[in-house]
Enzyme design. Structure first.
Site, PDB file in Angstrom:
ATOM      1  N   GLU A  44       6.831  -6.616   1.086  1.00 13.38           N
ATOM      2  CA  GLU A  44       5.768  -6.674   1.774  1.00 13.38           C
ATOM      3  C   GLU A  44       4.769  -7.991   1.550  1.00 13.38           C
ATOM      4  OE1 GLU A  44       4.925  -4.858   4.299  1.00 13.38           O
ATOM      5  OE2 GLU A  44       5.743  -3.059   4.328  1.00 13.38           O
ATOM      6  N   ARG A  91     -10.832  10.196   1.741  1.00 21.02           N
ATOM      7  CA  ARG A  91     -10.814  11.058   2.903  1.00 21.02           C
ATOM      8  C   ARG A  91     -11.837  11.730   3.246  1.00 21.02           C
ATOM      9  NH1 ARG A  91      -4.607  11.298   3.195  1.00 21.02           N
ATOM     10  NH2 ARG A  91      -4.377   8.940   3.054  1.00 21.02           N
ATOM     11  N   LYS A 144       0.851  -1.132   0.045  1.00 19.76           N
ATOM     12  CA  LYS A 144       0.066  -0.029  -0.065  1.00 19.76           C
ATOM     13  C   LYS A 144       0.890   0.997  -0.051  1.00 19.76           C
ATOM     14  CE  LYS A 144      -3.815   2.070   2.464  1.00 19.76           C
ATOM     15  NZ  LYS A 144      -4.833   2.044   3.565  1.00 19.76           N
ATOM     16  N   LYS A 202      -2.356  -1.653  -4.009  1.00 20.51           N
ATOM     17  CA  LYS A 202      -3.103  -0.632  -3.909  1.00 20.51           C
ATOM     18  C   LYS A 202      -2.413   0.693  -3.766  1.00 20.51           C
ATOM     19  CE  LYS A 202      -6.551   1.941  -0.577  1.00 20.51           C
ATOM     20  NZ  LYS A 202      -6.711   1.711   0.740  1.00 20.51           N
TER      21      LYS A 202
END
Ligand code: PBG
Length: 323
Positions: free
Chosen positions: A234, A207, A197, A249
């Site tokens: 990751e 947001r 991410k 993402k």
């Protein structure tokens, strides 16, 4: 005059021939619909930067979930918008918190017909807007946050989540959540890890969607956009810790990362076609600058072609209805 012997155009002559040799397909069963539910709302609240997307009431969310099941979608991913926030994000672990009650509502509505999923992160619930709790000096405290994630995972599973989606990018989150779920008898709950991410400008509309109070950025926990080896690392770590699926993402600016992860791990790979990617297409289409429907299909097809098995997209229901 030498005419060409090899003619790739032969296979493009009719729609049926093009369909015969299509390499990439979209399938409703691999599209996940992200959905927002707002505590205390009596009417759905439009999100201005995401035309067509709303903050649902508990009731309209149930209806959206029933429709998603009807369409044969791959899942619904829930995000809660609480009325009150605090430094520890207490609403996230409270069984009566908006996300947990909404999970129970949706599960009661759809049963096993549609995988019911929840974003597992504190940012919607903290008054400072970070994905974890803070130390006295204001840094995001990795290990203290993990304890809350464990509690949040148990609360979501108890509420009926089939799948939890840890998205906070804390080190070790998948392992801690797997242990917490197993310890509470939730061995069957799936972990869809937001493994790779990036700190992205394309989260902007999200947001607004969750009424985020974040000041500053998430660069001490989300990744730098230029790093692909780190993304693969990751993903591998999350698989090792027990992730059942891994997610990359955003999607569009990171198609090469999706490909690299797909070629490395041996679990399904998801990609999140995020809010800003949605907003760009919608805004251009609203101005008459692009063909909206074609742009949506081209967007999703490109994400699948890059290697994503599963796509989270705000267009999931609309596209499924069109397929
Ligand atoms: C974190 C979370 C975010 C998104 C999904 N989960 C925001 C962030 O990391 O800042 C973004 C999704 C989107 O932009 O569509 N809970």
């Amino acid at each position: 005059m030498a005419f060409p012997v090899t003619r790739p155009r032969r296979l493009r002559r009719t729609p049926a021939l093009r369909r015969l040799v299509a390499e990439t397909h979209l399938d409703a069963g691999q599209l996940i619909l992200p959905a927002f539910v707002r505590e205390g709302a009596s009417e759905p609240v439009p999100i201005s930067s995401m035309p067509g997307v709303v903050q649902h009431t508990r009731d309209t969310l149930r209806k959206a979930a029933a429709q998603a099941a009807e369409l044969g979608l791959g899942g619904i991913m829930l995000f809660g918008v609480p009325e009150h926030k605090d430094a520890r994000g207490s609403g996230a672990v409270d069984p009566d918190g908006i996300l947990n009650v909404a999970l129970a509502d949706v599960k009661a509505e759809v049963g096993d017909a549609l995988p019911v999923m929840a974003d597992l992160c504190l940012d919607e619930f903290t008054d400072h807007g970070h994905c974890g709790v803070l130390t006295a000096s204001g840094a995001v405290d990795n290990d203290a946050t993990l304890e809350l994630y464990a509690e949040m995972a148990r609360a979501q599973a108890a509420a009926g989540a089939d799948v939890v989606g840890p998205s906070g990018m804390m080190d070790g989150q998948v392992g801690v959540i797997r242990a917490a779920l197993d310890g509470a008898g939730h061995q069957d709950v799936v972990i869809l890890a937001y493994a790779v991410k990036y700190a992205s400008a394309f989260y902007g509309p999200f947001r607004e969607a969750v009424g985020s109070s974040l000041q500053g950025d998430r660069r001490t926990y989300q990744q730098d956009g230029g790093n692909v080896v780190e993304g693969v690392r990751e993903a591998l770590l999350d698989v090792e810790e027990g992730a059942d699926l891994v997610m990359v993402k955003p999607a569009l600016a990171y198609l090469d990362v999706i490909r690299a992860v797909r070629e490395t791990v041996d679990v399904p790979v998801a990609a999140y076609n995020i809010s800003g990617e949605y907003a760009m297409v919608e805004a251009a289409a609203a101005n008459g600058w692009i063909d909206r429907d074609a742009a949506i299909l081209e967007t999703l097809t490109s994400i699948r072609r890059a290697g994503a098995d599963v796509i989270l997209t705000y267009w999931a229901a609309e596209v499924a209805a069109r397929l």
